[in-house]
Design a protein around this motif. Sequence first.
Motif, mmCIF file in Angstrom:
data_model
loop_
_atom_site.group_PDB
_atom_site.id
_atom_site.type_symbol
_atom_site.label_atom_id
_atom_site.label_comp_id
_atom_site.label_asym_id
_atom_site.label_seq_id
_atom_site.Cartn_x
_atom_site.Cartn_y
_atom_site.Cartn_z
ATOM 1 N N GLY A 266 -18.033 45.740 -46.458
ATOM 2 C CA GLY A 266 -16.984 46.763 -46.418
ATOM 3 C C GLY A 266 -15.688 46.284 -45.802
ATOM 4 N N ILE A 267 -15.476 44.981 -45.772
ATOM 5 C CA ILE A 267 -14.279 44.398 -45.146
ATOM 6 C C ILE A 267 -13.410 43.763 -46.219
ATOM 7 N N ALA A 268 -12.116 43.989 -46.119
ATOM 8 C CA ALA A 268 -11.170 43.471 -47.099
ATOM 9 C C ALA A 268 -10.656 42.092 -46.682
ATOM 10 N N SER A 269 -10.100 41.377 -47.641
ATOM 11 C CA SER A 269 -9.581 40.042 -47.352
ATOM 12 C C SER A 269 -8.465 39.703 -48.330
ATOM 13 N N CYS A 270 -7.725 38.658 -47.981
ATOM 14 C CA CYS A 270 -6.678 38.149 -48.865
ATOM 15 C C CYS A 270 -6.632 36.633 -48.713
ATOM 16 N N PRO A 271 -6.932 35.874 -49.780
ATOM 17 C CA PRO A 271 -6.846 34.419 -49.689
ATOM 18 C C PRO A 271 -5.398 33.973 -49.568
ATOM 19 N N LEU A 272 -5.131 33.047 -48.671
ATOM 20 C CA LEU A 272 -3.784 32.552 -48.436
ATOM 21 C C LEU A 272 -3.755 31.055 -48.725
ATOM 22 N N ASN A 273 -3.076 30.716 -49.789
ATOM 23 C CA ASN A 273 -3.047 29.359 -50.307
ATOM 24 C C ASN A 273 -2.575 28.332 -49.277
ATOM 25 N N TRP A 274 -3.250 27.169 -49.252
ATOM 26 C CA TRP A 274 -2.799 26.085 -48.392
ATOM 27 C C TRP A 274 -2.537 24.820 -49.212
ATOM 28 N N SER A 275 -1.944 24.951 -50.380
ATOM 29 C CA SER A 275 -1.477 23.782 -51.135
ATOM 30 C C SER A 275 -0.100 23.442 -50.577
ATOM 31 N N GLN A 276 -0.107 22.784 -49.423
ATOM 32 C CA GLN A 276 1.125 22.583 -48.679
ATOM 33 C C GLN A 276 1.570 21.118 -48.687
ATOM 34 N N THR A 277 2.792 20.898 -48.255
ATOM 35 C CA THR A 277 3.321 19.548 -48.120
ATOM 36 C C THR A 277 2.666 18.858 -46.925
ATOM 37 N N PRO A 278 2.654 17.527 -46.927
ATOM 38 C CA PRO A 278 2.142 16.821 -45.751
ATOM 39 C C PRO A 278 2.832 17.264 -44.462
ATOM 40 N N LYS A 279 4.130 17.540 -44.532
ATOM 41 C CA LYS A 279 4.885 17.962 -43.349
ATOM 42 C C LYS A 279 4.323 19.256 -42.780
ATOM 43 N N ARG A 280 4.059 20.234 -43.651
ATOM 44 C CA ARG A 280 3.505 21.516 -43.195
ATOM 45 C C ARG A 280 2.084 21.340 -42.654
ATOM 46 N N ASP A 281 1.295 20.531 -43.338
ATOM 47 C CA ASP A 281 -0.077 20.303 -42.897
ATOM 48 C C ASP A 281 -0.100 19.685 -41.496
ATOM 49 N N LYS A 282 0.759 18.705 -41.269
ATOM 50 C CA LYS A 282 0.841 18.065 -39.949
ATOM 51 C C LYS A 282 1.340 19.045 -38.896
ATOM 52 N N ALA A 283 2.287 19.896 -39.280
ATOM 53 C CA ALA A 283 2.845 20.864 -38.322
ATOM 54 C C ALA A 283 1.787 21.867 -37.873
ATOM 55 N N LEU A 284 0.974 22.354 -38.824
ATOM 56 C CA LEU A 284 -0.089 23.289 -38.456
ATOM 57 C C LEU A 284 -1.105 22.615 -37.540
ATOM 58 N N ARG A 285 -1.451 21.386 -37.837
ATOM 59 C CA ARG A 285 -2.416 20.650 -37.023
ATOM 60 C C ARG A 285 -1.890 20.420 -35.608
ATOM 61 N N LYS A 286 -0.581 20.259 -35.500
ATOM 62 C CA LYS A 286 0.036 20.072 -34.182
ATOM 63 C C LYS A 286 -0.003 21.372 -33.372
ATOM 64 N N ALA A 287 0.102 22.501 -34.076
ATOM 65 C CA ALA A 287 0.149 23.804 -33.400
ATOM 66 C C ALA A 287 -1.240 24.381 -33.133
ATOM 67 N N ILE A 288 -2.177 24.132 -34.038
ATOM 68 C CA ILE A 288 -3.521 24.708 -33.957
ATOM 69 C C ILE A 288 -4.532 23.575 -33.815
ATOM 70 N N ASN A 289 -5.523 23.782 -32.980
ATOM 71 C CA ASN A 289 -6.497 22.724 -32.688
ATOM 72 C C ASN A 289 -7.518 22.588 -33.813
ATOM 73 N N ILE A 290 -7.134 21.872 -34.870
ATOM 74 C CA ILE A 290 -8.023 21.581 -35.991
ATOM 75 C C ILE A 290 -8.357 20.093 -35.950
ATOM 76 N N LYS A 291 -9.623 19.760 -36.050
ATOM 77 C CA LYS A 291 -10.032 18.366 -35.961
ATOM 78 C C LYS A 291 -9.366 17.535 -37.059
ATOM 79 N N PRO A 292 -8.904 16.336 -36.736
ATOM 80 C CA PRO A 292 -8.131 15.544 -37.700
ATOM 81 C C PRO A 292 -8.898 15.164 -38.959
ATOM 82 N N HIS A 293 -10.228 15.039 -38.864
ATOM 83 C CA HIS A 293 -11.003 14.627 -40.041
ATOM 84 C C HIS A 293 -11.385 15.810 -40.929
ATOM 85 N N GLN A 294 -10.926 17.012 -40.584
ATOM 86 C CA GLN A 294 -11.214 18.181 -41.406
ATOM 87 C C GLN A 294 -10.009 18.526 -42.285
#
Length: 329
Positions: A266-294
Amino acid sequence: MKWIWKIIRQRIRSLYRILGGLNGFIYDFKRFLFYGGWREDLTDIEVRNYNSVMAYHGLEKSLSYRNRNPKSGWSNAERVFLRLQIANSTGEHGYHDKAAKQVLLKFLSLPENIELARSKEMLTEISAMNFESSDVHGAIERPLSDYKKGILDNPEDFFFTRYSLREFNEKLVSDDVIKRAIKLAMKTPSVCNRQAWHVYHSSNKKTIKEALSYQNGNKPFGEKVPNLLIVSTDLKAFFAGSEHYQHWIDGGLLSMSIMYALHSLGIASCPLNWSQTPKRDKALRKAINIKPHQTIIMMIAVGYPDDSNKVCSSTRRPLEEVLSNIEIK
């Protein structure tokens, strides 16, 4: 002259897209080079566990056949045995190390194997290894009645009522409900059953706002998202060069399963695309603690629907444009 400039702009735009794609391909290749499991460093517990499941899942398949070849499975048995020896020597035992031990014991204990000299050697050594799995691995019997439990009286009522919702009720989805949805979604198949997934979750408004600031398409509603999931897959799980796209495939499968699991609760959702540039991907990783090999696959906005909700109609193409019969050329 206007039409000439229009053509020039179009060609520049096309060239920019090609160069952007090349930049992304190079970035993905570098990530596979740095973080992929192609080195097969079996002393790395994560790499070894992904590698082990490839081998012991081969044994599971052999054990599941009604009329199995009694001589089959030995190459995988030797691979599992070597990885168990390494696990035992390191003293680090992951989930798949423990599962591998149980599967190999079952394989070696088959009537056609148990009296073989090699089986006795392996059984003696692995029986002394001090780690066990509390789950059941190998092959199990499933009656037809179990399969029938999954039959819905009206599957259209389930599938055709899931919409991507962008405006949610303010109520937060509890951690327990999120965990239940992820556990349901974990039944998703993956290559060799490697399950190379990791899901990050937050209901903290500051964290969600920061994460969504790097994602396009959420600006009209992003600040009101109650819960956010970031789905990722582990590059350490993929070894062969032919698997360079597999992390996207497995991650996409899990993402859809999560959304259907949420819908079933009974919970709604919305997929949010992450087909991003390398610059954006690196920026998110810098801001949020996501393991580098993921590898980040996508974000999913999650929340409860209101009593009345407006969604995009999002009609589907005619079936004949999607479905074709396979034919030999």
